[in-house]
Write a protein that holds these residues in place. Sequence first.
Motif, PDB file in Angstrom:
ATOM      1  N   ASP A 168      -5.810  -1.184  -4.308  1.00 50.51           N
ATOM      2  CA  ASP A 168      -5.291  -1.328  -2.983  1.00 50.51           C
ATOM      3  C   ASP A 168      -6.024  -2.458  -2.476  1.00 50.51           C
ATOM      4  O   ASP A 168      -7.014  -2.612  -1.825  1.00 50.51           O
ATOM      5  CB  ASP A 168      -5.320  -0.351  -2.110  1.00 50.51           C
ATOM      6  CG  ASP A 168      -4.343  -0.676  -0.621  1.00 50.51           C
ATOM      7  OD1 ASP A 168      -3.796  -1.536  -0.745  1.00 50.51           O
ATOM      8  OD2 ASP A 168      -4.485   0.243   0.181  1.00 50.51           O
ATOM      9  N   ARG A 217     -16.702   5.671  -8.476  1.00 44.41           N
ATOM     10  CA  ARG A 217     -16.251   6.872  -8.273  1.00 44.41           C
ATOM     11  C   ARG A 217     -14.818   7.035  -8.653  1.00 44.41           C
ATOM     12  O   ARG A 217     -14.603   8.068  -9.224  1.00 44.41           O
ATOM     13  CB  ARG A 217     -16.064   7.347  -6.494  1.00 44.41           C
ATOM     14  CG  ARG A 217     -15.674   8.477  -6.140  1.00 44.41           C
ATOM     15  CD  ARG A 217     -15.585   8.809  -4.723  1.00 44.41           C
ATOM     16  NE  ARG A 217     -14.673   7.945  -4.044  1.00 44.41           N
ATOM     17  CZ  ARG A 217     -14.362   7.916  -2.859  1.00 44.41           C
ATOM     18  NH1 ARG A 217     -15.115   8.809  -1.962  1.00 44.41           N
ATOM     19  NH2 ARG A 217     -13.281   6.957  -2.389  1.00 44.41           N
ATOM     20  N   PHE A 224      -5.596   2.626  -9.470  1.00 45.96           N
ATOM     21  CA  PHE A 224      -4.748   1.831  -8.462  1.00 45.96           C
ATOM     22  C   PHE A 224      -5.746   0.962  -7.605  1.00 45.96           C
ATOM     23  O   PHE A 224      -6.567   1.721  -6.927  1.00 45.96           O
ATOM     24  CB  PHE A 224      -3.909   2.715  -7.550  1.00 45.96           C
ATOM     25  CG  PHE A 224      -2.716   3.382  -8.345  1.00 45.96           C
ATOM     26  CD1 PHE A 224      -1.954   3.024  -9.385  1.00 45.96           C
ATOM     27  CD2 PHE A 224      -2.840   4.850  -8.126  1.00 45.96           C
ATOM     28  CE1 PHE A 224      -1.180   3.685  -9.919  1.00 45.96           C
ATOM     29  CE2 PHE A 224      -2.076   5.681  -9.164  1.00 45.96           C
ATOM     30  CZ  PHE A 224      -1.001   5.160  -9.993  1.00 45.96           C
ATOM     31  N   ALA A 238     -13.334   3.844   1.217  1.00 49.39           N
ATOM     32  CA  ALA A 238     -12.990   5.256   1.733  1.00 49.39           C
ATOM     33  C   ALA A 238     -14.177   6.242   1.151  1.00 49.39           C
ATOM     34  O   ALA A 238     -13.925   7.258   0.506  1.00 49.39           O
ATOM     35  CB  ALA A 238     -11.615   5.741   1.127  1.00 49.39           C
ATOM     36  N   LEU A 239     -15.568   5.658   1.129  1.00 52.28           N
ATOM     37  CA  LEU A 239     -16.338   6.425   0.705  1.00 52.28           C
ATOM     38  C   LEU A 239     -16.697   7.642   1.677  1.00 52.28           C
ATOM     39  O   LEU A 239     -16.391   7.585   2.973  1.00 52.28           O
ATOM     40  CB  LEU A 239     -17.716   5.726   0.476  1.00 52.28           C
ATOM     41  CG  LEU A 239     -17.849   4.631  -0.608  1.00 52.28           C
ATOM     42  CD1 LEU A 239     -18.973   3.661  -0.644  1.00 52.28           C
ATOM     43  CD2 LEU A 239     -17.373   5.321  -1.799  1.00 52.28           C
ATOM     44  N   LEU A 240     -16.938   8.987   1.065  1.00 54.45           N
ATOM     45  CA  LEU A 240     -17.275  10.059   2.359  1.00 54.45           C
ATOM     46  C   LEU A 240     -18.510   9.681   2.982  1.00 54.45           C
ATOM     47  O   LEU A 240     -19.499   9.472   2.160  1.00 54.45           O
ATOM     48  CB  LEU A 240     -17.554  11.192   1.412  1.00 54.45           C
ATOM     49  CG  LEU A 240     -16.239  11.613   0.504  1.00 54.45           C
ATOM     50  CD1 LEU A 240     -16.473  12.870  -0.189  1.00 54.45           C
ATOM     51  CD2 LEU A 240     -15.025  11.971   1.460  1.00 54.45           C
ATOM     52  N   ALA A 246       1.627   7.794  -5.947  1.00 57.96           N
ATOM     53  CA  ALA A 246       0.568   8.651  -5.944  1.00 57.96           C
ATOM     54  C   ALA A 246       1.022  10.183  -5.530  1.00 57.96           C
ATOM     55  O   ALA A 246       0.595  11.217  -5.589  1.00 57.96           O
ATOM     56  CB  ALA A 246      -0.864   8.305  -5.544  1.00 57.96           C
ATOM     57  N   MET A 261      -5.629   9.824 -12.305  1.00 62.42           N
ATOM     58  CA  MET A 261      -5.321   8.850 -11.495  1.00 62.42           C
ATOM     59  C   MET A 261      -6.678   8.324 -10.750  1.00 62.42           C
ATOM     60  O   MET A 261      -7.426   9.434 -10.327  1.00 62.42           O
ATOM     61  CB  MET A 261      -4.265   8.755 -10.283  1.00 62.42           C
ATOM     62  CG  MET A 261      -2.729   9.269 -11.002  1.00 62.42           C
ATOM     63  SD  MET A 261      -1.910   9.391  -9.544  1.00 62.42           S
ATOM     64  CE  MET A 261      -0.423   9.755 -10.467  1.00 62.42           C
ATOM     65  N   GLY A 262      -7.036   7.043 -10.530  1.00 65.89           N
ATOM     66  CA  GLY A 262      -8.159   6.703  -9.713  1.00 65.89           C
ATOM     67  C   GLY A 262      -7.505   5.679  -8.831  1.00 65.89           C
ATOM     68  O   GLY A 262      -6.566   4.975  -8.903  1.00 65.89           O
ATOM     69  N   MET A 263      -8.115   5.739  -7.534  1.00 68.37           N
ATOM     70  CA  MET A 263      -7.641   4.894  -6.527  1.00 68.37           C
ATOM     71  C   MET A 263      -8.515   4.182  -5.803  1.00 68.37           C
ATOM     72  O   MET A 263      -9.423   4.931  -5.412  1.00 68.37           O
ATOM     73  CB  MET A 263      -6.514   5.501  -5.404  1.00 68.37           C
ATOM     74  CG  MET A 263      -6.212   4.371  -4.279  1.00 68.37           C
ATOM     75  SD  MET A 263      -4.417   4.035  -4.073  1.00 68.37           S
ATOM     76  CE  MET A 263      -3.724   5.495  -3.871  1.00 68.37           C
ATOM     77  N   PHE A 320      -9.286   2.222  -2.433  1.00 73.68           N
ATOM     78  CA  PHE A 320      -8.851   1.999  -1.167  1.00 73.68           C
ATOM     79  C   PHE A 320      -9.469   0.680  -0.677  1.00 73.68           C
ATOM     80  O   PHE A 320     -10.488   0.344  -1.148  1.00 73.68           O
ATOM     81  CB  PHE A 320      -8.907   3.250  -0.233  1.00 73.68           C
ATOM     82  CG  PHE A 320      -8.211   4.371  -0.562  1.00 73.68           C
ATOM     83  CD1 PHE A 320      -6.898   4.309  -0.143  1.00 73.68           C
ATOM     84  CD2 PHE A 320      -8.662   5.279  -1.306  1.00 73.68           C
ATOM     85  CE1 PHE A 320      -6.318   5.654  -0.326  1.00 73.68           C
ATOM     86  CE2 PHE A 320      -7.920   6.409  -1.594  1.00 73.68           C
ATOM     87  CZ  PHE A 320      -6.708   6.491  -1.335  1.00 73.68           C
ATOM     88  N   GLN A 321      -8.609   0.173   0.137  1.00 67.25           N
ATOM     89  CA  GLN A 321      -8.966  -1.226   0.979  1.00 67.25           C
ATOM     90  C   GLN A 321     -10.587  -0.833   1.334  1.00 67.25           C
ATOM     91  O   GLN A 321     -11.530  -1.932   1.178  1.00 67.25           O
ATOM     92  CB  GLN A 321      -8.052  -1.657   1.908  1.00 67.25           C
ATOM     93  CG  GLN A 321      -7.691  -2.902   1.867  1.00 67.25           C
ATOM     94  CD  GLN A 321      -6.797  -3.316   2.781  1.00 67.25           C
ATOM     95  OE1 GLN A 321      -7.024  -4.141   4.060  1.00 67.25           O
ATOM     96  NE2 GLN A 321      -5.431  -2.867   2.552  1.00 67.25           N
ATOM     97  N   SER A 322     -10.568   0.044   2.004  1.00 67.25           N
ATOM     98  CA  SER A 322     -12.185   0.214   2.878  1.00 67.25           C
ATOM     99  C   SER A 322     -13.141   0.535   2.052  1.00 67.25           C
ATOM    100  O   SER A 322     -14.323   0.864   2.177  1.00 67.25           O
ATOM    101  CB  SER A 322     -11.932   1.056   4.008  1.00 67.25           C
ATOM    102  OG  SER A 322     -11.289   2.141   3.776  1.00 67.25           O
ATOM    103  N   LYS A 325       0.918   4.716  -2.399  1.00 66.35           N
ATOM    104  CA  LYS A 325       0.981   6.041  -1.754  1.00 66.35           C
ATOM    105  C   LYS A 325       2.347   6.956  -2.465  1.00 66.35           C
ATOM    106  O   LYS A 325       2.145   8.007  -2.561  1.00 66.35           O
ATOM    107  CB  LYS A 325       0.969   6.083  -0.267  1.00 66.35           C
ATOM    108  CG  LYS A 325      -0.499   5.406  -0.095  1.00 66.35           C
ATOM    109  CD  LYS A 325      -0.669   5.923   1.549  1.00 66.35           C
ATOM    110  CE  LYS A 325      -2.193   5.662   1.924  1.00 66.35           C
ATOM    111  NZ  LYS A 325      -2.520   6.005   3.112  1.00 66.35           N
ATOM    112  N   THR A 361       0.866  -1.147  -0.006  1.00 68.10           N
ATOM    113  CA  THR A 361      -0.040   0.171  -0.183  1.00 68.10           C
ATOM    114  C   THR A 361       0.895   1.482  -0.030  1.00 68.10           C
ATOM    115  O   THR A 361       0.517   2.122  -0.806  1.00 68.10           O
ATOM    116  CB  THR A 361      -1.073  -0.146   1.217  1.00 68.10           C
ATOM    117  OG1 THR A 361      -1.651  -1.318   1.175  1.00 68.10           O
ATOM    118  CG2 THR A 361      -1.845   1.065   1.180  1.00 68.10           C
TER     119      THR A 361
END
Lengths: 276, 154, 261
Positions: free
Chosen positions: A169, A157, A167, A95-97, A55, A87-89, A91-93, A52, A48
């Motif tokens: 993760d 998103r 990317f 990471a939505l707002l 990016a 770039m789009g990433m 995340f593991q979780s 980072k 991970t």
Amino acid sequence: MTEKVETLIEIKDLTFSRGERKIFDGITLSIPKGKITAIMGPSGSGKTTLLKLIAGQLPPDSGEVFVEGLNVHQLSRKKLYQLRRKMGMLFQSGALLADLNVFENVAFPLREHTKLPEEVIYALVLMKLQAVGLRGAKEMMPSELSGGMSRRVALARGIALDPEMIFYDEPFVGQDPITKGVLVKLIKTLNESLGLTSVLVSHDVDEVMMIADYICVISEGKLIAEGTKEALLNESTGYVNQFIHGLPDGPVPFHFPNVSYTDDLEGVHTGKRGLK
Amino acid sequence: MKKQTKIEIWVGAFVLMSLMALAYLAFQVSNFSGWKDRPTYEVSALFDNIGGLKERAPLKLSGVVIGRITAIEIDPISFKARVHMKIDQAFNQLPVDSSVSILTSGLLGDQYVGLEPGGDEEVLQQGSEIEMTQSAMVLEELIGQFLVKFSESD
Amino acid sequence: MSGFQRFLQNMGQGFLEKVAAFGRGSLFIWSILAAIPSALFRFDLLLKQIYVTGVLSLPIILMAGLFVGMVLSLQGYNILVEFNAEEAVGSMTALSLLRELGPVVGGLLFAGRAGSALTAEIGLMRSTEQISALEMMAVDPLKFIYAPRFLAVIIVLPLLVLIFNALGVFGGYLVSVSWLGVDSGAFWSQMSSQVDWQEDVLNGVIKSVAFGVLIAVIALFQGVNAIPSSEGVSNATTRTVVHASLGILGLDFILTSIMFN
């Protein structure tokens, strides 16, 4: 490979450490354009962190990262943010707002970076949600989604602004087989239909083998293998063999380094808790 | 968008509330309407002793506040206390031979300056000096005088 | 000798860490300040934060203001009535509220209500990678998250303190005039002759602005530096309340000694 591939991301002699611990020690690798590249390695090998670093979210101790020929860590904040729009990433979780619903989450990058009229945004968001199969969930809040669903929303998103590279993760961690299958299919189709460059960080060998064009294996801060998946599968010795085939013992010992078992039982080194 | 409207209404109500609170504090609780915006003129007076007079103490004429003390300093020539005061422009007909004295409101109250109008045709203006002054009563001096008189008559 | 060396080493290390933390903090504040102009253009974000920190803190501020004013005048009346000076209860209540209790109690309540929520929110946003996700979406968290919150706290606290003060005075009026029978005319006239618009009302507002800056800096800094775990976030929240409360009391002393001397 015989076809000539263009390099999109180039990492040169990258070193990064966290406190005393060296996470990367002189890694050099290049990621081709328009392909799916998987970066593999055991848990805690800093995969991970590598994303980072690429990016520009973390500065390296030494070494350089070039994306589209630009040195990421030399860019001004403004230029870096311009680069990140490509770039789009994922995340593991996910990471939505948390305070926006699914629709607004996908619409967020569009609202922030474009001045499109509301109807266009609506159409675009529906299109992205349709691509991940969650058009029906557009009114839901992130807290109501399962882990797999939030990853798919995050993926929608991530592609909202039609990035050039994306990317992932650890996209498969902690998912049931069906969700894994869905994600594998999504990554594959997105890569093909949008012509994306995908970088995938994972330690799920089976899923990676299904979709990756190139594979890099990282262990103890060094790049130890690189190549097409066929090349890696044919490797029959050493660490790569152990990792790809999931063998319990090998170059990475089953036991965490320690004094000998009998000594420990007798309390030779600690002087207490001995059996005697 | 409906949520945004709700937020806007609430924030508007909140700001309105605090402005009302400010107005309440300004006009009902403090002396905002008093001396800030009305035109004033400044005069000064020399006192031998100002006792416990403080800046911002009121200047009263027949018990009505007509001004405030703005500054107290030592006159470098006479070594007396020079008291500067601002008088509301509405009271610009005060004779130039008026006298001021330092008085106490009640037995233990704050000290203020009382103005006693004179009879001259000329009036006090910006920068005038009031010549006739009476210093504050200092309790120790009063007792001292009393004791002196007491022993003399003895 | 080696013990002494270790002692020196520890001390030096601790000192360097403190200096580094201080440097990071100042840098962080500086970068937030630099992002404030662009936060002003995002009026929707600012409005939302004013709603979250200000409007949602209103109930506690309203209740507390009313009760503090009522208690102040009740106690004041009991003391002043011995000197036959119960008319002065109005000016006493108003002065203590405007100069000290309004900004300080308002600030403490606000630190507990909104400051802690701010730290927890930012800590959680970081631990769920929302901040990283924003960065990756090329949205600057300084402009999108930190600056609007910073600005909102500084705007909101003085407004809340004004409301607190007004309600406190009203509470004092209720107790002393309606209940204890102090003359209403004497109550107000004593008050307005003693309370100065600039020295008391405005200085109280200035104090509350300073407390707002303090709370905003501490809450944001703790949120950003929280260890991204549930325990880390809860510790950071506690630290925000403790540091902000002590900071308010200390700063209050300094400001009072500058303003009222």
